[in-house]
Design a protein around this motif. Structure first.
Motif, PDB file in Angstrom:
ATOM      1  N   ALA A   1       0.832  -1.204   0.000  1.00  0.00           N
ATOM      2  CA  ALA A   1       0.000   0.000   0.000  1.00  0.00           C
ATOM      3  C   ALA A   1       0.870   1.258   0.000  1.00  0.00           C
ATOM      4  CB  ALA A   1      -0.932  -0.011   1.212  1.00  0.00           C
ATOM      5  N   GLU A   2       1.930   1.259   0.811  1.00  0.00           N
ATOM      6  CA  GLU A   2       2.829   2.410   0.855  1.00  0.00           C
ATOM      7  C   GLU A   2       3.558   2.589  -0.480  1.00  0.00           C
ATOM      8  OE1 GLU A   2       5.484   2.084   4.173  1.00  0.00           O
ATOM      9  OE2 GLU A   2       3.850   2.072   5.638  1.00  0.00           O
ATOM     10  N   MET A   3       3.978   1.471  -1.069  1.00  0.00           N
ATOM     11  CA  MET A   3       4.663   1.541  -2.352  1.00  0.00           C
ATOM     12  C   MET A   3       3.720   2.099  -3.421  1.00  0.00           C
ATOM     13  SD  MET A   3       6.790  -1.395  -4.406  1.00  0.00           S
ATOM     14  CE  MET A   3       5.461  -2.278  -5.165  1.00  0.00           C
TER      15      MET A   3
ATOM     16  N   ASP B   1       2.081   6.428  -7.049  1.00  0.00           N
ATOM     17  CA  ASP B   1       1.079   7.393  -7.500  1.00  0.00           C
ATOM     18  C   ASP B   1       1.627   8.821  -7.413  1.00  0.00           C
ATOM     19  OD1 ASP B   1      -0.690   5.328  -8.008  1.00  0.00           O
ATOM     20  OD2 ASP B   1      -1.824   5.603  -6.135  1.00  0.00           O
ATOM     21  N   ARG B   2       2.336   9.124  -6.310  1.00  0.00           N
ATOM     22  CA  ARG B   2       2.970  10.443  -6.170  1.00  0.00           C
ATOM     23  C   ARG B   2       4.009  10.651  -7.264  1.00  0.00           C
ATOM     24  NH1 ARG B   2       2.681   9.495  -0.672  1.00  0.00           N
ATOM     25  NH2 ARG B   2       4.803   8.712  -0.555  1.00  0.00           N
TER      26      ARG B   2
ATOM     27  N   ASN C   1      10.527   7.386 -20.736  1.00  0.00           N
ATOM     28  CA  ASN C   1      10.340   6.015 -20.248  1.00  0.00           C
ATOM     29  C   ASN C   1      11.493   5.580 -19.372  1.00  0.00           C
ATOM     30  OD1 ASN C   1       7.844   4.970 -21.107  1.00  0.00           O
ATOM     31  ND2 ASN C   1       8.615   4.663 -23.175  1.00  0.00           N
ATOM     32  N   LYS C   2      12.711   5.880 -19.788  1.00  0.00           N
ATOM     33  CA  LYS C   2      13.895   5.482 -19.023  1.00  0.00           C
ATOM     34  C   LYS C   2      13.902   6.148 -17.657  1.00  0.00           C
ATOM     35  CE  LYS C   2      18.893   5.161 -19.193  1.00  0.00           C
ATOM     36  NZ  LYS C   2      20.121   5.502 -19.880  1.00  0.00           N
ATOM     37  N   LEU C   3      13.607   7.432 -17.609  1.00  0.00           N
ATOM     38  CA  LEU C   3      13.577   8.146 -16.335  1.00  0.00           C
ATOM     39  C   LEU C   3      12.493   7.584 -15.429  1.00  0.00           C
ATOM     40  CD1 LEU C   3      14.643  10.445 -14.571  1.00  0.00           C
ATOM     41  CD2 LEU C   3      12.991  11.945 -15.696  1.00  0.00           C
ATOM     42  N   LYS C   4      11.320   7.341 -15.985  1.00  0.00           N
ATOM     43  CA  LYS C   4      10.221   6.782 -15.188  1.00  0.00           C
ATOM     44  C   LYS C   4      10.578   5.398 -14.657  1.00  0.00           C
ATOM     45  CE  LYS C   4       5.286   5.930 -15.205  1.00  0.00           C
ATOM     46  NZ  LYS C   4       4.020   6.123 -15.898  1.00  0.00           N
ATOM     47  N   GLU C   5      11.192   4.576 -15.499  1.00  0.00           N
ATOM     48  CA  GLU C   5      11.596   3.229 -15.085  1.00  0.00           C
ATOM     49  C   GLU C   5      12.627   3.288 -13.962  1.00  0.00           C
ATOM     50  OE1 GLU C   5      13.983  -0.444 -17.112  1.00  0.00           O
ATOM     51  OE2 GLU C   5      12.394   0.482 -18.311  1.00  0.00           O
ATOM     52  N   GLU C   6      13.604   4.190 -14.076  1.00  0.00           N
ATOM     53  CA  GLU C   6      14.620   4.325 -13.034  1.00  0.00           C
ATOM     54  C   GLU C   6      13.989   4.724 -11.704  1.00  0.00           C
ATOM     55  OE1 GLU C   6      17.370   7.193 -14.593  1.00  0.00           O
ATOM     56  OE2 GLU C   6      18.280   5.760 -15.990  1.00  0.00           O
ATOM     57  N   LYS C   7      13.103   5.698 -11.735  1.00  0.00           N
ATOM     58  CA  LYS C   7      12.457   6.166 -10.499  1.00  0.00           C
ATOM     59  C   LYS C   7      11.550   5.088  -9.915  1.00  0.00           C
ATOM     60  CE  LYS C   7      14.117  10.355 -10.524  1.00  0.00           C
ATOM     61  NZ  LYS C   7      15.039  10.813  -9.492  1.00  0.00           N
ATOM     62  N   THR C   8      10.839   4.362 -10.768  1.00  0.00           N
ATOM     63  CA  THR C   8       9.975   3.280 -10.299  1.00  0.00           C
ATOM     64  C   THR C   8      10.802   2.169  -9.668  1.00  0.00           C
ATOM     65  OG1 THR C   8       8.337   3.790 -12.005  1.00  0.00           O
ATOM     66  CG2 THR C   8       8.216   1.609 -11.010  1.00  0.00           C
TER      67      THR C   8
ATOM     68  N   GLU D   1       4.336  13.607 -10.018  1.00  0.00           N
ATOM     69  CA  GLU D   1       5.543  14.425 -10.145  1.00  0.00           C
ATOM     70  C   GLU D   1       6.112  14.350 -11.565  1.00  0.00           C
ATOM     71  OE1 GLU D   1       8.320  13.133  -7.161  1.00  0.00           O
ATOM     72  OE2 GLU D   1       6.926  13.605  -5.536  1.00  0.00           O
ATOM     73  N   LEU D   2       6.129  13.143 -12.136  1.00  0.00           N
ATOM     74  CA  LEU D   2       6.706  12.971 -13.467  1.00  0.00           C
ATOM     75  C   LEU D   2       5.898  13.676 -14.554  1.00  0.00           C
ATOM     76  CD1 LEU D   2       7.960   9.271 -13.389  1.00  0.00           C
ATOM     77  CD2 LEU D   2       9.330  11.358 -13.295  1.00  0.00           C
ATOM     78  N   SER D   3       4.636  13.947 -14.278  1.00  0.00           N
ATOM     79  CA  SER D   3       3.839  14.669 -15.274  1.00  0.00           C
ATOM     80  C   SER D   3       4.339  16.097 -15.444  1.00  0.00           C
ATOM     81  CB  SER D   3       2.354  14.650 -14.904  1.00  0.00           C
ATOM     82  OG  SER D   3       2.121  15.437 -13.750  1.00  0.00           O
ATOM     83  N   ASN D   4       5.143  16.567 -14.490  1.00  0.00           N
ATOM     84  CA  ASN D   4       5.713  17.915 -14.568  1.00  0.00           C
ATOM     85  C   ASN D   4       7.189  17.917 -14.965  1.00  0.00           C
ATOM     86  OD1 ASN D   4       3.302  19.241 -13.708  1.00  0.00           O
ATOM     87  ND2 ASN D   4       3.737  18.523 -11.643  1.00  0.00           N
ATOM     88  N   VAL D   5       7.786  16.748 -15.099  1.00  0.00           N
ATOM     89  CA  VAL D   5       9.195  16.657 -15.478  1.00  0.00           C
ATOM     90  C   VAL D   5       9.290  16.592 -16.997  1.00  0.00           C
ATOM     91  CG1 VAL D   5      11.285  15.239 -15.339  1.00  0.00           C
ATOM     92  CG2 VAL D   5       9.818  15.494 -13.329  1.00  0.00           C
TER      93      VAL D   5
END
Length: 128
Positions: free
Chosen positions: A35-37, A42-43, A105-112, A47-51
């Protein structure tokens, strides 16, 4: 004729309540971590929608700006391409767009992956 049962090596077949409690506790911890993950993921999506990421093609004559939620935000075309035919211009736009999406995609994958490792590392015996 009935077969004789071999020794259980000192082990009892009766269920131990301590083992059940440990399993329930592990399950609760895993559900809490999940649940925390999910909240953190989701956060991250928000955030990535603004990066923004940028990519260029044709030596910089076409630049595409995209957000990490896979939306093209801007396309900048240099005046140098005014003499190019439309097919060449389309190819440059496509190339820059694809590169921007790959970067996003690469940035999102790294952060995920960072978030996943953070939470999976807290679970006891994960992957054992």
């Amino acid at each position: 004729m009935a077969k004789k049962m071999k020794s259980l090596g000192g082990r009892s077949l009766s269920k131990k309540s301590g083992s059940k409690n440990n399993m329930n506790k592990m399950l609760q911890e895993a559900q809490r971590a999940q649940a925390e993950m999910q909240e953190e993921l989701d956060r991250l999506d928000e955030e990535l929608s603004n990066v923004e990421v940028e990519a260029t093609a044709g030596g910089g004559v076409v630049k595409v700006v995209a957000t990490c939620d896979m939306r093209i935000k801007d396309i900048v075309i240099s005046e140098e391409v005014e003499d190019e035919d439309i097919d060449t211009l389309k190819d440059l736009i496509i190339a820059a767009s694809n590169e921007a999406i790959e970067k996003a995609n690469k940035l999102k994958e790294e952060k995920t992956n960072e978030i996943s490792q953070k939470f999976l590392g807290t679970l006891p015996n994960f992957g054992d």
